[in-house]
Design a protein around this motif. Structure first.
Motif, mmCIF file in Angstrom:
data_model
loop_
_atom_site.group_PDB
_atom_site.id
_atom_site.type_symbol
_atom_site.label_atom_id
_atom_site.label_comp_id
_atom_site.label_asym_id
_atom_site.label_seq_id
_atom_site.Cartn_x
_atom_site.Cartn_y
_atom_site.Cartn_z
ATOM 1 N N ARG A 125 2.694 1.334 10.079
ATOM 2 C CA ARG A 125 3.735 1.434 8.664
ATOM 3 C C ARG A 125 2.636 1.099 7.873
ATOM 4 N NH1 ARG A 125 8.741 2.321 10.028
ATOM 5 N NH2 ARG A 125 9.424 0.812 11.727
ATOM 6 N N THR A 132 0.856 5.981 7.855
ATOM 7 C CA THR A 132 1.779 6.169 7.838
ATOM 8 C C THR A 132 2.911 6.883 7.667
ATOM 9 O OG1 THR A 132 2.558 6.027 10.503
ATOM 10 C CG2 THR A 132 0.079 7.086 9.647
ATOM 11 N N THR A 143 4.964 5.226 9.737
ATOM 12 C CA THR A 143 6.052 5.340 11.098
ATOM 13 C C THR A 143 5.561 3.874 11.262
ATOM 14 O OG1 THR A 143 6.993 6.442 12.514
ATOM 15 C CG2 THR A 143 5.024 6.863 11.428
ATOM 16 N N THR A 144 6.333 4.345 12.989
ATOM 17 C CA THR A 144 5.230 2.880 14.413
ATOM 18 C C THR A 144 5.157 4.491 15.085
ATOM 19 O OG1 THR A 144 7.746 3.705 15.711
ATOM 20 C CG2 THR A 144 7.870 1.415 14.358
ATOM 21 N N GLN A 185 6.598 6.020 17.190
ATOM 22 C CA GLN A 185 7.762 7.374 16.084
ATOM 23 C C GLN A 185 6.670 8.744 15.626
ATOM 24 O OE1 GLN A 185 9.354 4.553 13.281
ATOM 25 N NE2 GLN A 185 10.738 4.704 14.488
ATOM 26 N N TRP A 186 5.071 8.093 15.621
ATOM 27 C CA TRP A 186 4.555 8.907 15.402
ATOM 28 C C TRP A 186 4.361 10.442 16.721
ATOM 29 C CZ3 TRP A 186 0.067 11.333 16.787
ATOM 30 C CH2 TRP A 186 -1.050 12.193 15.700
ATOM 31 N N ARG A 217 7.035 12.984 17.053
ATOM 32 C CA ARG A 217 7.019 13.771 15.815
ATOM 33 C C ARG A 217 5.716 14.710 16.684
ATOM 34 N NH1 ARG A 217 8.927 14.612 11.595
ATOM 35 N NH2 ARG A 217 11.049 13.214 11.391
#
Length: 340
Positions: free
Chosen positions: A246, A249, A251-252, A255-256, A259
């Motif tokens: 968090r 980046t 994000t989690t 989630q990374w 992507r």
């Protein structure tokens, strides 16, 4: 007749200027009569358009008679808009003219105050800058165009075609718009928004403590990685890993990773003939349904639509063609079972 005034000033982008000229200039009513009177208007005798100079046949005074005013983008959207252009745009909007922008032309509308409190879009690469510079504008970077009734904005370049065709359809109906689209060699509507044109690289954390882990995750994205696997690799607890992600980046970890897998899938769809279901597996998705859902959620279109739009043109080998045909047959049969 409906008058369309296209505004030109120094720095105007030739493609953006030509788009409304071509679309509205080609539009014909069902009886064959021209649907629009298109006029190029400028704030001075000679306009610097970069690769060429332009002499417009109309001055800004022509905006007073226009039913629609279109503002193309300029090479430097951060440059100051000539005051006389801003005054002409405000006056046109105040008397009820429909005002539209192509690409970063949205910056000009925002500078005139015409986008305050409204939803708008622009080229995805400039959307963040538009939002920062004009916080009163609700910038939507994912769509091809936004219709707020009397004020309309489009995303980058080709999305100006979508917007102009949309206005033709609003003015003269679907039949006229469809024929205009055919003359422009454009579909009347395109699937998805701007998201499909972006390379969805996962956020980076260059120079941070996470960088070695991110490189390892990218290299092993096709594996079935759990949060525990990633935490063990980083030699921290799962809770600490989530907190660091968090912070560094935005994000989690999962989630990374998603992507990262979507970006790999984009590359495979663009450059290979691997069947779509296999693309998902090679990118690291455990199930085809999960792959399709996550891909569309991030990119805005299905993997099939993305491949049709972005795969380079090259002949397929007989073997790969058979593989694709077999994959499609399996997918069709599965769909029939799901809906049977």
């Amino acid at each position: 007749m409906h008058i369309v005034a296209v505004v030109a000033f120094d720095g105007v982008i030739g493609f953006d200027l030509a788009t409304p000229l071509e679309v509205f200039g080609r539009a014909r009513r069902l009886d064959g009569r021209p649907a629009y009177d298109v006029r190029v208007c400028a704030d001075r005798d000679q306009i610097d358009a970069g690769a060429f100079t332009l002499r417009a046949p109309w001055s800004l005074d022509a905006l007073s008679a226009a039913h629609t005013v279109v503002v193309p983008g300029v090479a430097d959207p951060g440059a100051a808009v000539p005051p006389q252009v801003l005054d002409a745009l405000r006056a046109a909007a105040a008397r009820g003219a429909r005002v539209a922008s192509i690409c970063v032309g949205a910056f000009s509308l925002a500078a005139a105050g015409l986008l305050d409190g409204r939803r708008a879009t622009t080229h995805w690469a400039a959307a963040a800058a538009l939002a920062r510079r004009y916080p009163a504008v609700n910038v939507d970077p994912d769509v091809l165009y936004v219709d707020e009734g009397d004020v309309l904005t489009s995303a980058g370049a080709a999305a100006g075609l979508d917007l102009c065709l949309h206005m033709v359809r609003c003015d003269h109906g679907a039949a006229v718009a469809a024929e205009t689209a055919r003359l422009s060699v454009m579909p009347l509507e395109r699937a998805g928004g701007q998201a499909q044109f972006i390379a969805h690289e996962p956020p980076t954390a260059d120079g941070s403590s996470l960088q070695p882990l991110l490189e390892w995750m990218a290299e092993n994205a096709a594996r079935d990685l759990s949060l525990g696997d990633m935490a063990a690799r980083a030699a921290v607890s799962s809770r600490t890993l989530i907190r660091r992600f968090r912070e560094q980046t935005g994000t989690t970890p999962m989630q990374w990773l998603t992507r990262c897998r979507v970006r790999r899938a984009q590359q495979l769809l663009e450059t290979s003939d691997v069947p779509v279901e296999q693309v998902g597996i090679r990118a690291g998705f455990a199930a085809a349904t999960t792959f399709r859902e996550r891909f569309k959620e991030i990119v805005g279109v299905s993997p099939w639509a993305y491949r049709r739009a972005f795969q380079s043109s090259r002949p397929r080998s007989p073997a790969s063609a058979r593989a694709v045909d077999t994959s499609r047959a399996i997918s069709t049969a599965a769909g029939a079972r799901d809906h049977g």
